[in-house]
Design an enzyme around this catalytic site. Structure first.
Site, PDB file in Angstrom:
ATOM      1  N   THR A  89       0.814  -1.213   0.000  1.00  0.00           N
ATOM      2  CA  THR A  89       0.000   0.000   0.000  1.00  0.00           C
ATOM      3  C   THR A  89       0.849   1.265   0.000  1.00  0.00           C
ATOM      4  O   THR A  89       0.355   2.361  -0.255  1.00  0.00           O
ATOM      5  CB  THR A  89      -0.938   0.019   1.218  1.00  0.00           C
ATOM      6  OG1 THR A  89      -0.166  -0.155   2.410  1.00  0.00           O
ATOM      7  CG2 THR A  89      -1.959  -1.115   1.122  1.00  0.00           C
ATOM      8  N   HIS A 101       6.124   0.823   7.858  1.00  0.00           N
ATOM      9  CA  HIS A 101       6.301   1.620   9.071  1.00  0.00           C
ATOM     10  C   HIS A 101       6.360   0.655  10.247  1.00  0.00           C
ATOM     11  O   HIS A 101       6.176  -0.562  10.082  1.00  0.00           O
ATOM     12  CB  HIS A 101       5.199   2.665   9.223  1.00  0.00           C
ATOM     13  CG  HIS A 101       3.800   2.129   9.226  1.00  0.00           C
ATOM     14  ND1 HIS A 101       3.283   1.363  10.264  1.00  0.00           N
ATOM     15  CD2 HIS A 101       2.799   2.236   8.315  1.00  0.00           C
ATOM     16  CE1 HIS A 101       2.034   1.037   9.994  1.00  0.00           C
ATOM     17  NE2 HIS A 101       1.706   1.542   8.814  1.00  0.00           N
ATOM     18  N   HIS A 115       4.123  -2.358  11.007  1.00  0.00           N
ATOM     19  CA  HIS A 115       4.202  -3.595  10.218  1.00  0.00           C
ATOM     20  C   HIS A 115       5.210  -4.589  10.791  1.00  0.00           C
ATOM     21  O   HIS A 115       5.263  -5.742  10.358  1.00  0.00           O
ATOM     22  CB  HIS A 115       4.649  -3.290   8.775  1.00  0.00           C
ATOM     23  CG  HIS A 115       3.691  -2.461   7.989  1.00  0.00           C
ATOM     24  ND1 HIS A 115       4.067  -1.315   7.327  1.00  0.00           N
ATOM     25  CD2 HIS A 115       2.367  -2.606   7.750  1.00  0.00           C
ATOM     26  CE1 HIS A 115       3.016  -0.794   6.716  1.00  0.00           C
ATOM     27  NE2 HIS A 115       1.969  -1.555   6.967  1.00  0.00           N
ATOM     28  N   LYS A 140     -11.151  -1.640   7.494  1.00  0.00           N
ATOM     29  CA  LYS A 140     -11.620  -0.512   6.698  1.00  0.00           C
ATOM     30  C   LYS A 140     -13.145  -0.445   6.710  1.00  0.00           C
ATOM     31  O   LYS A 140     -13.820  -1.475   6.624  1.00  0.00           O
ATOM     32  CB  LYS A 140     -11.130  -0.621   5.245  1.00  0.00           C
ATOM     33  CG  LYS A 140      -9.609  -0.537   5.091  1.00  0.00           C
ATOM     34  CD  LYS A 140      -9.099   0.847   5.421  1.00  0.00           C
ATOM     35  CE  LYS A 140      -7.596   0.933   5.311  1.00  0.00           C
ATOM     36  NZ  LYS A 140      -7.080   2.261   5.684  1.00  0.00           N
ATOM     37  N   ARG A 156     -11.185   0.646  -0.429  1.00  0.00           N
ATOM     38  CA  ARG A 156      -9.886   1.261  -0.647  1.00  0.00           C
ATOM     39  C   ARG A 156      -9.815   1.854  -2.054  1.00  0.00           C
ATOM     40  O   ARG A 156     -10.447   1.329  -2.984  1.00  0.00           O
ATOM     41  CB  ARG A 156      -8.762   0.229  -0.500  1.00  0.00           C
ATOM     42  CG  ARG A 156      -8.566  -0.294   0.908  1.00  0.00           C
ATOM     43  CD  ARG A 156      -7.527  -1.381   0.918  1.00  0.00           C
ATOM     44  NE  ARG A 156      -7.386  -2.000   2.226  1.00  0.00           N
ATOM     45  CZ  ARG A 156      -6.466  -1.671   3.122  1.00  0.00           C
ATOM     46  NH1 ARG A 156      -5.597  -0.709   2.839  1.00  0.00           N
ATOM     47  NH2 ARG A 156      -6.402  -2.288   4.282  1.00  0.00           N
ATOM     48  N   GLN A 180      -5.945 -14.414  -0.770  1.00  0.00           N
ATOM     49  CA  GLN A 180      -4.912 -14.655   0.229  1.00  0.00           C
ATOM     50  C   GLN A 180      -4.859 -16.126   0.604  1.00  0.00           C
ATOM     51  O   GLN A 180      -3.780 -16.680   0.836  1.00  0.00           O
ATOM     52  CB  GLN A 180      -5.139 -13.803   1.479  1.00  0.00           C
ATOM     53  CG  GLN A 180      -3.956 -13.894   2.434  1.00  0.00           C
ATOM     54  CD  GLN A 180      -4.001 -12.878   3.551  1.00  0.00           C
ATOM     55  OE1 GLN A 180      -4.288 -11.715   3.324  1.00  0.00           O
ATOM     56  NE2 GLN A 180      -3.707 -13.321   4.751  1.00  0.00           N
ATOM     57  N   ASP A 222      -5.883  -9.115  12.842  1.00  0.00           N
ATOM     58  CA  ASP A 222      -6.938  -8.836  11.861  1.00  0.00           C
ATOM     59  C   ASP A 222      -6.882  -9.781  10.660  1.00  0.00           C
ATOM     60  O   ASP A 222      -7.751  -9.738   9.793  1.00  0.00           O
ATOM     61  CB  ASP A 222      -6.859  -7.382  11.388  1.00  0.00           C
ATOM     62  CG  ASP A 222      -5.556  -7.065  10.670  1.00  0.00           C
ATOM     63  OD1 ASP A 222      -4.557  -7.804  10.875  1.00  0.00           O
ATOM     64  OD2 ASP A 222      -5.511  -6.085   9.910  1.00  0.00           O
ATOM     65  N   LYS A 256      -2.435   5.431  19.761  1.00  0.00           N
ATOM     66  CA  LYS A 256      -2.023   4.454  18.754  1.00  0.00           C
ATOM     67  C   LYS A 256      -0.510   4.300  18.721  1.00  0.00           C
ATOM     68  O   LYS A 256       0.238   5.281  18.695  1.00  0.00           O
ATOM     69  CB  LYS A 256      -2.538   4.886  17.385  1.00  0.00           C
ATOM     70  CG  LYS A 256      -2.463   3.791  16.333  1.00  0.00           C
ATOM     71  CD  LYS A 256      -3.258   4.160  15.096  1.00  0.00           C
ATOM     72  CE  LYS A 256      -3.265   3.017  14.091  1.00  0.00           C
ATOM     73  NZ  LYS A 256      -4.037   3.342  12.887  1.00  0.00           N
ATOM     74  N   LYS A 288       2.588   6.104  15.971  1.00  0.00           N
ATOM     75  CA  LYS A 288       2.191   7.391  15.414  1.00  0.00           C
ATOM     76  C   LYS A 288       2.742   8.519  16.281  1.00  0.00           C
ATOM     77  O   LYS A 288       2.779   8.425  17.497  1.00  0.00           O
ATOM     78  CB  LYS A 288       0.668   7.517  15.358  1.00  0.00           C
ATOM     79  CG  LYS A 288      -0.005   6.531  14.408  1.00  0.00           C
ATOM     80  CD  LYS A 288       0.182   6.944  12.959  1.00  0.00           C
ATOM     81  CE  LYS A 288      -0.630   6.044  12.037  1.00  0.00           C
ATOM     82  NZ  LYS A 288      -0.512   6.457  10.627  1.00  0.00           N
ATOM     83  N   THR A 289       3.174   9.588  15.640  1.00  0.00           N
ATOM     84  CA  THR A 289       3.603  10.790  16.345  1.00  0.00           C
ATOM     85  C   THR A 289       2.862  11.971  15.741  1.00  0.00           C
ATOM     86  O   THR A 289       2.086  11.817  14.793  1.00  0.00           O
ATOM     87  CB  THR A 289       5.119  11.020  16.196  1.00  0.00           C
ATOM     88  OG1 THR A 289       5.417  11.317  14.818  1.00  0.00           O
ATOM     89  CG2 THR A 289       5.911   9.791  16.626  1.00  0.00           C
TER      90      THR A 289
END
Length: 419
Positions: free
Chosen positions: A40, A45, A48, A82, A86, A172, A193, A230, A233-234
């Site tokens: 994606t 990041h 993952h 989601k 997407r 998948q 998930d 979360k 994240k920053t």
């Protein structure tokens, strides 16, 4: 420590399809197992990382990891997590992203030796498959009721889900079946998930093979922070593995700023330190918390793993320079990393300029009167050296590699002058 016991101690195992069966299999043989991700973006990041680091733990115990990048599934889009469809990516975008992810994954795994990792792209088998083959060979084995019961599908029925994303779980599942057939791959690892997609793969293996096939699925928990915010994240956004998106210094700083309430959990999740080492760091938090040994170990281990030893040393050097104020020995590259988010001003003139004029021109001081006050009070430093002379001229001697001058006002307020 035995592998599954170690994973349990680290808190990494969330769900297993057959705990006793997997334990027995791992006791008897070395297996191939896989983890995948869709392209994606052209960089991973830190959100993952955990599934792939878990896969690497299996490699360190002698098993063979298969790393899958979804060149085909990335064209479809996983409905997991989601609430709406997407936006589809072009083939060119996906192929660009695949190349970026594959490059990063080579830093995490060992691709040499008896159990060297294998890199695969599901576009190689799904990209050229025609719709009739897909429906006859794979779709025939997956019931609609079975798919409707999947959380990823059921959660989207009210808001709507396209047939494209509806079929994602079969694609998948097809990956797992193909890897089982081609590489004797007996297990898939994924985030919590991905449970529904993993079990679809197991269903295809069960229905499409005639031997006493045995395969397994294992999911890992969602990484959370103690304060409820979360992970990964920053204020500036995601913490990327690409050094162009998140510099090694910023990467190091993210980990070293981990809260006390999270640091031991993250050491267990993300590092390859032993139980004894982590427990010693946990004890140090009780005895000498001010030294922040656990945070330093976490930052060092993660930066070394993703960016290498040289980048780690550079990140530590920048951190120490900023803490001490001794910045004159930083290189221009290190300044770009360490001062990325500080206020900056571009001095276009090549001529020398008085310190008072530069302070006002760059808005470091609000007026000449304030600038003179700041200088005479010893509140201004140039490249780490305090300047109290009102007639001081800033020129070539103050330009680090001809590109930057670092001004500090007070104890912590840094400003960057660019040329």
């Amino acid at each position: 420590m035995e592998l599954l016991q170690d994973l349990q101690w680290r808190g990494i195992i969330y769900q297993q399809t057959d705990e006793e069966g997997l334990k027995d299999t791992l006791h008897k043989e070395k297996i191939s197992l896989y983890c995948g991700m869709d392209p994606t973006a052209d960089s991973m990041h830190i959100g993952h990382l955990l599934p792939f680091l878990t896969l690497r733990r299996f490699q360190e115990h002698g098993h063979r990891p298969i790393v899958l990048v979804g060149g085909a599934t990335g064209l479809i889009g996983d409905p997991s997590g989601k609430s709406e469809e997407r936006k589809l990516q072009t083939l060119e975008m996906v192929q660009h992203n695949v190349a970026g992810l594959q490059k990063q994954l080579t830093h995490i795994f060992d691709f040499e030796g008896e159990n060297g990792a294998i890199m695969v792209n599901n576009y190689d088998w799904a990209g050229s498959m025609d719709i009739v083959t897909f429906l006859r060979d794979y779709g025939k084995h997956v019931g609609v009721n079975y798919m409707l019961a999947k959380d990823t599908v059921a959660s989207r029925l009210e808001t709507g889900i396209s047939f494209t994303e509806f079929t994602y779980t079969i694609l998948q599942g097809m990956d797992f079946f193909r890897l089982y057939e081609d590489h004797n791959c007996k297990m898939q690892i994924g985030g919590s998930d991905q449970w529904g997609n993993i079990t679809t793969g197991l269903e295809l293996i069960r229905k499409m093979t005639t031997d006493e096939s045995k395969a397994f699925g294992l999911t890992i928990p969602l990484v959370t922070k103690a304060d409820g915010t979360k992970f990964g994240k920053t204020e500036g956004g995601a913490i990327w593995l690409d050094p162009e998106k998140t510099s090694p210094y910023e990467f190091y700083q993210f980990w070293i700023n981990t809260a006390d309430a999270d640091v031991i959990k993250y050491l267990k999740f993300f590092t390859f330190l032993t139980r004894e080492q982590i427990e010693a760091l946990e004890e140090s938090m009780k005895e000498e918390a001010h030294l922040r040994k656990a945070q330093k170990a976490l930052a060092e281990e993660m930066t070394r793993l993703i960016h290498g030893e040289a980048a780690l040393e550079q990140a530590i050097k920048i951190s120490q320079a900023l803490f001490s104020g001794d910045v004159k020995n930083l290189t221009a590259t290190e300044i770009q990393q360490g001062f990325k988010d500080v206020p900056s001003y571009e001095h276009s003139s090549g001529e020398d300029i008085s310190i008072v004029d530069l302070l006002v021109e760059s808005k470091i001081s609000s007026s000449k009167r304030q600038a003179r006050e700041d200088v005479t009070n010893g509140a201004v430093s140039i490249n780490g050296d305090r300047v109290t002379d009102l007639d001081y001229m800033i020129g070539n001697k103050d330009r680090i590699e001809g590109q930057f001058t670092i001004i500090r006002r007070g104890k912590k307020k840094y400003f960057l002058i660019k040329y």
